[in-house]
Design an enzyme around this catalytic site. Structure first.
Site, PDB file in Angstrom:
ATOM      1  N   ASN A   9     -52.144 -62.161 107.419  1.00 31.46           N
ATOM      2  CA  ASN A   9     -51.472 -62.955 108.452  1.00 31.46           C
ATOM      3  C   ASN A   9     -49.971 -62.740 108.305  1.00 31.46           C
ATOM      4  O   ASN A   9     -49.333 -63.328 107.429  1.00 31.46           O
ATOM      5  CB  ASN A   9     -51.837 -64.436 108.288  1.00 31.46           C
ATOM      6  CG  ASN A   9     -51.179 -65.330 109.331  1.00 31.46           C
ATOM      7  OD1 ASN A   9     -50.382 -64.872 110.158  1.00 31.46           O
ATOM      8  ND2 ASN A   9     -51.499 -66.606 109.294  1.00 31.46           N
ATOM      9  N   ARG A  90     -54.398 -61.248 111.739  1.00 33.08           N
ATOM     10  CA  ARG A  90     -54.142 -62.271 112.748  1.00 33.08           C
ATOM     11  C   ARG A  90     -53.054 -61.741 113.675  1.00 33.08           C
ATOM     12  O   ARG A  90     -51.980 -61.341 113.226  1.00 33.08           O
ATOM     13  CB  ARG A  90     -53.689 -63.572 112.092  1.00 33.08           C
ATOM     14  CG  ARG A  90     -53.410 -64.683 113.103  1.00 33.08           C
ATOM     15  CD  ARG A  90     -52.912 -65.927 112.413  1.00 33.08           C
ATOM     16  NE  ARG A  90     -52.555 -66.958 113.382  1.00 33.08           N
ATOM     17  CZ  ARG A  90     -51.945 -68.087 113.063  1.00 33.08           C
ATOM     18  NH1 ARG A  90     -51.629 -68.326 111.802  1.00 33.08           N
ATOM     19  NH2 ARG A  90     -51.643 -68.971 113.985  1.00 33.08           N
ATOM     20  N   HIS A 179     -53.305 -70.812 118.028  1.00 32.82           N
ATOM     21  CA  HIS A 179     -53.944 -71.352 116.818  1.00 32.82           C
ATOM     22  C   HIS A 179     -55.473 -71.308 116.933  1.00 32.82           C
ATOM     23  O   HIS A 179     -56.180 -72.136 116.363  1.00 32.82           O
ATOM     24  CB  HIS A 179     -53.495 -72.806 116.547  1.00 32.82           C
ATOM     25  CG  HIS A 179     -52.061 -72.932 116.149  1.00 32.82           C
ATOM     26  ND1 HIS A 179     -51.238 -73.929 116.639  1.00 32.82           N
ATOM     27  CD2 HIS A 179     -51.297 -72.194 115.314  1.00 32.82           C
ATOM     28  CE1 HIS A 179     -50.028 -73.809 116.132  1.00 32.82           C
ATOM     29  NE2 HIS A 179     -50.038 -72.754 115.328  1.00 32.82           N
ATOM     30  N   ARG A 238     -39.261 -75.939 117.432  1.00 32.81           N
ATOM     31  CA  ARG A 238     -39.508 -75.635 118.845  1.00 32.81           C
ATOM     32  C   ARG A 238     -39.479 -76.917 119.669  1.00 32.81           C
ATOM     33  O   ARG A 238     -39.936 -77.964 119.234  1.00 32.81           O
ATOM     34  CB  ARG A 238     -40.865 -74.954 119.025  1.00 32.81           C
ATOM     35  CG  ARG A 238     -40.966 -73.606 118.339  1.00 32.81           C
ATOM     36  CD  ARG A 238     -42.349 -73.011 118.521  1.00 32.81           C
ATOM     37  NE  ARG A 238     -42.678 -72.119 117.418  1.00 32.81           N
ATOM     38  CZ  ARG A 238     -43.920 -71.777 117.082  1.00 32.81           C
ATOM     39  NH1 ARG A 238     -44.944 -72.256 117.753  1.00 32.81           N
ATOM     40  NH2 ARG A 238     -44.135 -70.971 116.066  1.00 32.81           N
ATOM     41  N   GLU A 383     -57.924 -70.441 108.328  1.00 34.69           N
ATOM     42  CA  GLU A 383     -57.858 -69.368 109.309  1.00 34.69           C
ATOM     43  C   GLU A 383     -58.310 -68.043 108.716  1.00 34.69           C
ATOM     44  O   GLU A 383     -58.898 -67.202 109.407  1.00 34.69           O
ATOM     45  CB  GLU A 383     -56.431 -69.251 109.843  1.00 34.69           C
ATOM     46  CG  GLU A 383     -55.997 -70.469 110.648  1.00 34.69           C
ATOM     47  CD  GLU A 383     -54.497 -70.579 110.825  1.00 34.69           C
ATOM     48  OE1 GLU A 383     -54.057 -70.594 111.982  1.00 34.69           O
ATOM     49  OE2 GLU A 383     -53.779 -70.650 109.812  1.00 34.69           O
TER      50      GLU A 383
END
Length: 397
Positions: A9, A90, A179, A238, A383
């Site tokens: 990732n 990913r 996600h 963000r 993940e």
């Protein structure tokens, strides 16, 4: 027959990895390189119950990948690169092209590069990681696992924006959601643990990046992120959703360039921008609780806005699902911040949500009271195992 499969990732300035023995899903080694691109990058990994950490220059993600692979040899975790049968990457954005993980070839690499305009912080470094592995492990099957793929089950009503339809058709401007591996893992894990409470799930992936997904019968119905990962919740740096007219206003009134506005919305907003202190919930929680600190009001404001946004989306998605069986908190903040969970759930009594404060403080699996009709869960996401499973399935290892 067992196979060694690696999950990689690549973040904007990091690289996380796990090496698995599959299909047993045994983690052989896992680690992370932080501050990629700096002279003081931190490389830490866990192997056989022992944690190792080194500080050293890591120029870019290509160097990072080779550092990880060289370490596997040096530690005798593998005797030869040929032992690694598959590698899953990913990839942030698969756009409208990929509704599932896919074997990587030249065409897929080209498409990932083209989609960098949608995920400029992630797709380019995802591609660097792919090419580095391709060079070092030419025999291994590489698989791209897209953050957006899980959300292709969203209806057009939940994809579309209220702009001229031609932009949806011509440019693919729509809500993609992100996600995906995390939300899919939560759907599967909730169904495994509480099958009777898994038909209608609201999955809250709350970290520095944050998104919420409404899940029905294991499938994504809608995700709070949109065309890019900037949309939805207030996050660490963000902004989340804003009035789009703010952008030309700032360009005109503050003489900001488009790039400056983009950087402000992605890197200087959210918890950091609201508090003026930090993008880290832990830092803000300490300051918010200390009235002797002059900054406590701003820290308190940032945390309350953050939690209110989570609450807002939970309410909206309960309506989307026409009810909710389980609300699940996951990722760094979701798994570890009792304060954020408590604030986010405090006005959800109309959904039958009642939080047990002691269980919440202990980060227990199930933090609701015995008379709460909705389950409230804290489930660590994984993940990487979703990536490894996709490698085994798609590459047919």
């Amino acid at each position: 027959m067992s196979k060694k499969v690696m999950a990689i990732n690549c973040g904007s300035s990091s690289l996380k990895f796990k090496l698995y023995e599959m299909p047993a899903e045994t983690v052989m080694v896992e680690g992370v390189i932080e501050r990629v691109g700096k002279d003081d990058a931190i490389f830490s990994y866990d192997y056989q119950g022992k944690k190792h950490e080194n500080v050293q220059p890591v120029a870019d993600h290509d160097v990072a990948v080779h550092l990880v692979l060289d370490t596997l040899l040096a530690e005798n975790i593998i005797a030869d690169y040929n032992e690694i049968a598959g590698v899953g990457h990913r990839v942030s954005n698969g756009g409208r092209y990929y509704s599932d993980a896919t074997i990587i070839d030249a065409d897929v690499e080209k498409r990932i590069d083209q989609l960098s305009v949608l995920s400029p912080l992630h797709n380019p470094v995802n591609l660097v990681g792919i090419k580095a592995v391709e060079s070092a492990l030419p025999h291994a099957k590489e698989v791209a696992v897209f953050d957006t793929a899980y959300h292709h089950t969203m209806s057009k009503v939940n994809q579309i924006y209220g702009i001229p339809y031609k932009y949806y058709e011509k440019d693919g401007i729509r809500r993609y959601g992100f996600h995906g591996p995390s939300h899919k893992y939560i759907a599967l894990k909730t169904a495994e643990l509480f099958p009777e409470k898994s038909q209608k799930i609201i999955s809250c992936h709350i970290g520095n990046g944050a998104s919420i997904t409404a899940i029905k019968d294991g499938k994504s119905v809608v995700n709070s992120m949109g065309f890019t990962p900037l949309a939805g919740l207030v996050m660490g740096t963000r902004s989340g959703d804003i009035d789009p007219q703010i952008i030309p206003y700032l360009e005109q009134q503050e003489n900001m360039s488009a790039q400056e506005v983009k950087d402000m919305l992605n890197k200087q907003s959210g918890l950091l921008g609201l508090s003026g202190i930090s993008n880290d919930v832990r830092d803000l929680a300490k300051i918010a609780g200390d009235e002797s600190d002059a900054r406590h009001e701003r820290a308190d404001l940032a945390l309350n806005v953050f939690a209110h946004q989570i609450q807002f989306y939970i309410g909206a998605y309960a309506a989307e699902l026409n009810g909710v069986d389980s609300i699940v908190f996951t990722a760094g903040v979701g798994e570890h911040s009792a304060l954020v969970r408590q604030l986010a759930c405090q006005n959800l009594g109309y959904l039958g949500v009642k939080i047990d404060d002691q269980k919440n403080e202990a980060n227990a699996l199930s933090i609701e009271t015995s008379d709460s009709t909705t389950k409230v869960l804290v489930i660590p996401t994984d993940e990487e195992i979703m990536i490894a499973r996709d490698v085994m399935r798609v590459a047919q290892l």
